[in-house]
Structure formats: structure tokens, C-alpha cells
Design a protein around this motif. Structure first.
Motif, PDB file in Angstrom:
ATOM      1  N   ALA A   8       0.805  -1.219   0.000  1.00  0.00           N
ATOM      2  CA  ALA A   8       0.000   0.000   0.000  1.00  0.00           C
ATOM      3  C   ALA A   8       0.837   1.267   0.000  1.00  0.00           C
ATOM      4  O   ALA A   8       0.446   2.278  -0.584  1.00  0.00           O
ATOM      5  CB  ALA A   8      -0.936   0.000   1.210  1.00  0.00           C
ATOM      6  N   VAL A  28      -3.691   3.051  -0.774  1.00  0.00           N
ATOM      7  CA  VAL A  28      -4.468   2.356   0.251  1.00  0.00           C
ATOM      8  C   VAL A  28      -5.831   1.917  -0.269  1.00  0.00           C
ATOM      9  O   VAL A  28      -6.501   2.658  -0.987  1.00  0.00           O
ATOM     10  CB  VAL A  28      -4.636   3.264   1.487  1.00  0.00           C
ATOM     11  CG1 VAL A  28      -5.538   2.612   2.521  1.00  0.00           C
ATOM     12  CG2 VAL A  28      -3.271   3.567   2.104  1.00  0.00           C
ATOM     13  N   GLY A  29      -6.231   0.719   0.106  1.00  0.00           N
ATOM     14  CA  GLY A  29      -7.581   0.237  -0.180  1.00  0.00           C
ATOM     15  C   GLY A  29      -7.637  -0.811  -1.270  1.00  0.00           C
ATOM     16  O   GLY A  29      -6.732  -0.912  -2.111  1.00  0.00           O
ATOM     17  N   PRO A  30      -8.729  -1.593  -1.283  1.00  0.00           N
ATOM     18  CA  PRO A  30      -8.835  -2.692  -2.247  1.00  0.00           C
ATOM     19  C   PRO A  30      -8.959  -2.239  -3.689  1.00  0.00           C
ATOM     20  O   PRO A  30      -8.476  -2.921  -4.597  1.00  0.00           O
ATOM     21  CB  PRO A  30     -10.083  -3.459  -1.783  1.00  0.00           C
ATOM     22  CG  PRO A  30     -10.868  -2.485  -0.969  1.00  0.00           C
ATOM     23  CD  PRO A  30      -9.856  -1.590  -0.335  1.00  0.00           C
ATOM     24  N   SER A  55      -0.331  -9.783  -1.952  1.00  0.00           N
ATOM     25  CA  SER A  55      -0.622  -8.571  -1.189  1.00  0.00           C
ATOM     26  C   SER A  55       0.173  -8.660   0.102  1.00  0.00           C
ATOM     27  O   SER A  55      -0.028  -9.585   0.900  1.00  0.00           O
ATOM     28  CB  SER A  55      -2.123  -8.466  -0.889  1.00  0.00           C
ATOM     29  OG  SER A  55      -2.387  -7.341  -0.074  1.00  0.00           O
ATOM     30  N   GLN A  80     -13.193 -10.191   1.581  1.00  0.00           N
ATOM     31  CA  GLN A  80     -13.660  -8.807   1.607  1.00  0.00           C
ATOM     32  C   GLN A  80     -14.788  -8.746   2.634  1.00  0.00           C
ATOM     33  O   GLN A  80     -15.950  -9.034   2.354  1.00  0.00           O
ATOM     34  CB  GLN A  80     -14.158  -8.364   0.230  1.00  0.00           C
ATOM     35  CG  GLN A  80     -14.666  -6.930   0.185  1.00  0.00           C
ATOM     36  CD  GLN A  80     -13.565  -5.907   0.346  1.00  0.00           C
ATOM     37  OE1 GLN A  80     -12.661  -5.845  -0.484  1.00  0.00           O
ATOM     38  NE2 GLN A  80     -13.623  -5.084   1.380  1.00  0.00           N
ATOM     39  N   THR A 138     -10.151  -8.165   4.619  1.00  0.00           N
ATOM     40  CA  THR A 138      -9.946  -6.867   3.987  1.00  0.00           C
ATOM     41  C   THR A 138     -11.142  -5.989   4.298  1.00  0.00           C
ATOM     42  O   THR A 138     -12.290  -6.409   4.111  1.00  0.00           O
ATOM     43  CB  THR A 138      -9.812  -7.005   2.463  1.00  0.00           C
ATOM     44  OG1 THR A 138      -8.702  -7.849   2.151  1.00  0.00           O
ATOM     45  CG2 THR A 138      -9.613  -5.644   1.804  1.00  0.00           C
ATOM     46  N   ASN A 140     -12.604  -1.687   4.152  1.00  0.00           N
ATOM     47  CA  ASN A 140     -12.372  -0.331   3.680  1.00  0.00           C
ATOM     48  C   ASN A 140     -12.149   0.647   4.829  1.00  0.00           C
ATOM     49  O   ASN A 140     -11.550   1.696   4.632  1.00  0.00           O
ATOM     50  CB  ASN A 140     -13.562   0.140   2.845  1.00  0.00           C
ATOM     51  CG  ASN A 140     -13.595  -0.492   1.476  1.00  0.00           C
ATOM     52  OD1 ASN A 140     -12.883  -0.065   0.575  1.00  0.00           O
ATOM     53  ND2 ASN A 140     -14.402  -1.522   1.309  1.00  0.00           N
ATOM     54  N   THR A 141     -12.659   0.316   6.001  1.00  0.00           N
ATOM     55  CA  THR A 141     -12.508   1.165   7.181  1.00  0.00           C
ATOM     56  C   THR A 141     -11.848   0.359   8.290  1.00  0.00           C
ATOM     57  O   THR A 141     -12.326  -0.719   8.648  1.00  0.00           O
ATOM     58  CB  THR A 141     -13.872   1.683   7.674  1.00  0.00           C
ATOM     59  OG1 THR A 141     -14.502   2.423   6.622  1.00  0.00           O
ATOM     60  CG2 THR A 141     -13.706   2.594   8.888  1.00  0.00           C
ATOM     61  N   MET A 164      -6.244  -3.693   4.258  1.00  0.00           N
ATOM     62  CA  MET A 164      -7.118  -2.906   3.389  1.00  0.00           C
ATOM     63  C   MET A 164      -6.902  -3.173   1.900  1.00  0.00           C
ATOM     64  O   MET A 164      -7.544  -2.540   1.070  1.00  0.00           O
ATOM     65  CB  MET A 164      -6.931  -1.410   3.679  1.00  0.00           C
ATOM     66  CG  MET A 164      -7.245  -1.035   5.119  1.00  0.00           C
ATOM     67  SD  MET A 164      -7.034   0.731   5.467  1.00  0.00           S
ATOM     68  CE  MET A 164      -8.535   1.395   4.738  1.00  0.00           C
ATOM     69  N   GLU A 165      -6.018  -4.135   1.546  1.00  0.00           N
ATOM     70  CA  GLU A 165      -5.712  -4.336   0.131  1.00  0.00           C
ATOM     71  C   GLU A 165      -5.840  -5.774  -0.365  1.00  0.00           C
ATOM     72  O   GLU A 165      -5.935  -6.002  -1.580  1.00  0.00           O
ATOM     73  CB  GLU A 165      -4.270  -3.859  -0.157  1.00  0.00           C
ATOM     74  CG  GLU A 165      -4.041  -2.382  -0.019  1.00  0.00           C
ATOM     75  CD  GLU A 165      -3.907  -1.922   1.420  1.00  0.00           C
ATOM     76  OE1 GLU A 165      -4.369  -0.820   1.736  1.00  0.00           O
ATOM     77  OE2 GLU A 165      -3.343  -2.693   2.244  1.00  0.00           O
ATOM     78  N   GLY A 168      -8.480  -6.836  -2.969  1.00  0.00           N
ATOM     79  CA  GLY A 168      -8.305  -6.192  -4.268  1.00  0.00           C
ATOM     80  C   GLY A 168      -7.302  -6.927  -5.131  1.00  0.00           C
ATOM     81  O   GLY A 168      -7.531  -7.161  -6.328  1.00  0.00           O
TER      82      GLY A 168
END
Length: 218
Positions: A8, A28-30, A55, A80, A138, A140-141, A164-165, A168
Motif C-alpha cells: 500500500a 491504500v484500499g482494495p 498482497s 472482503q 480486507t 475499507n474502514t 485494506m488491500e 483487491g
């Protein structure tokens, strides 16, 4: 084995640049991780340029995992964990909603759960590197309360870490017909955010140790 490692942040990538693999900083993030992975895959005109998408980075450990800062976790599944709908006190995943994440390329049937499979060598890698092996979530918050951490542990029994990834990267890998893996060094407990408890150098060292084991570097 040709390996793409998606991290990330530049701080996570800094200690990995000398490894015999391509290291990509996604953000940052999926969504950012999926786009970065897919861009690396699609930049080659002919054939898949990699055998494995990873990842990697630091992450929080769930209270029931038994993991502490500086420990290493390897994924048995990549989930997820917040993709679905809240229905009063209940969380409904995509299967319960009659929706799908993406079509399954092998069976031409939809995949209704955001639970991604991992590379067949994951468990052996965990044994070889002295890592914990189990589901990795994973979101998002980032989780910030004890109650939320306990809720996620009840929903996803055996969950080791939160990042967080991972999903993705796993999503991009599955669409490309390639295996994926999530590997995280533990930096902090999941729950109330106490930055004084974070041990980022130890987590980065664990992440590198796992990747060295993956790449057969002694």
C-alpha cells in the motif's frame, strides 16, 4: 517463480526493493490495490507476466488470533469482510442478497461470496516461515472498537488479521486466472486505536521474512 508484490505504501516497499520480485506501491484500499495489480498484469502484451500475485505489508491482528506485534500471518483465504448490506443488527453477504462478485471463469457460474481462494503453496509457506495460517480480512474502514473487532471475529471464525488491500489483489488475480496470496507482519492489535502500541519496524521485518521464505532466500 515470477512474483508480483503489491504494497500500500512507499514505506512498506522501501525494505523490499532488493528482492527478486517486482514490488508495486498501490496506495491504500482494495480498489487501489486491484487497479495497480491489473495495470501491472496488462502492461505485458503477450502472456501472463507473473505466476503469483502477493498482497503484502503490515496489518492488525484480531484478539482471538493469538498474534502479537512482530508475528507473521499467511492467508488461507482472503475475505472482503465488509462487502454486503447491513439489515438492522444483521450483516448480509452477497450470497444472501442474491448478488455476485464476478463470474467464475472456470465454471461460468457467478461467485456470490467475497471469499477469495489462495495459492496452493500457502500452508507450506506458513510452516516454512513460522507463520500463522488462516483467514485474513480486507476492510475499507479500519476497525476502531473492541465491539467491532468481536463482531468480525464472530462472523469470520478464525480470522487472523485485518488489512485494506488483500481482496483487491485477489480479485485482480482471479480475473486473470492467477493465484494470489496475502502476507502480513503484525503491527498492532485490532480494536481501539492506540498508536503507542504499534510496532511498525517489527511488522516490516516480519513481512520481509515471509517474502524471503516465499522467494527461497536464505
Amino acid at each position: 517463480m515470477r512474483v508480483l508484490i503489491v504494497v500500500a505504501t512507499a514505506a512498506e516497499a522501501e525494505r523490499l526493493q532488493d528482492l527478486p520480485a517486482r514490488v508495486v506501491v498501490s496506495g491504500v484500499g482494495p480498489v487501489a490495490a486491484a487497479l495497480a495489480a491489473w495495470r501491472s498484469l496488462s502492461s505485458h502484451a503477450v502472456g501472463a507476466p507473473y505466476d503469483l500475485l502477493v498482497s503484502a505489508g503490515i496489518g492488525g491482528a484480531y484478539p482471538s488470533s493469538g498474534l502479537s506485534a512482530g508475528d507473521l500471518a499467511v492467508s488461507s483465504q482472503i475475505i472482503q469482510a465488509d462487502l454486503g448490506a447491513q439489515d438492522g443488527p444483521d450483516f448480509l453477504d452477497l450470497g444472501q442478497l442474491g448478488l455476485s462478485v464476478f463470474p467464475n471463469r472456470q465454471s461460468n457460474s457467478p461467485q456470490s461470496s467475497a471469499v477469495f481462494p489462495v495459492w496452493a503453496g500457502a500452508e507450506a509457506l506458513a510452516v516454512r516461515s513460522g507463520a500463522a495460517y488462516g483467514p485474513m480480512l480486507t476492510l475499507n474502514t479500519v476497525t476502531g472498537t473492541k465491539a467491532r473487532a468481536e463482531e468480525l471475529e464472530r462472523r469470520y471464525v478464525g480470522a487472523l488479521t485485518e488489512g485494506m488491500e488483500g481482496a483487491g489483489v485477489a480479485h485482480a488475480a482471479l480475473l486473470a486466472g492467477l493465484p494470489a496470496l496475502e502476507l502480513r507482519g503484525v503491527s498492532n492489535p485490532v480494536g481501539p486505536r492506540d498508536r503507542t502500541a504499534w510496532q511498525i519496524p517489527a511488522a516490516l521485518a516480519a513481512t520481509r521474512r515471509g517474502l524471503e521464505a516465499l522467494l527461497n532466500i536464505s
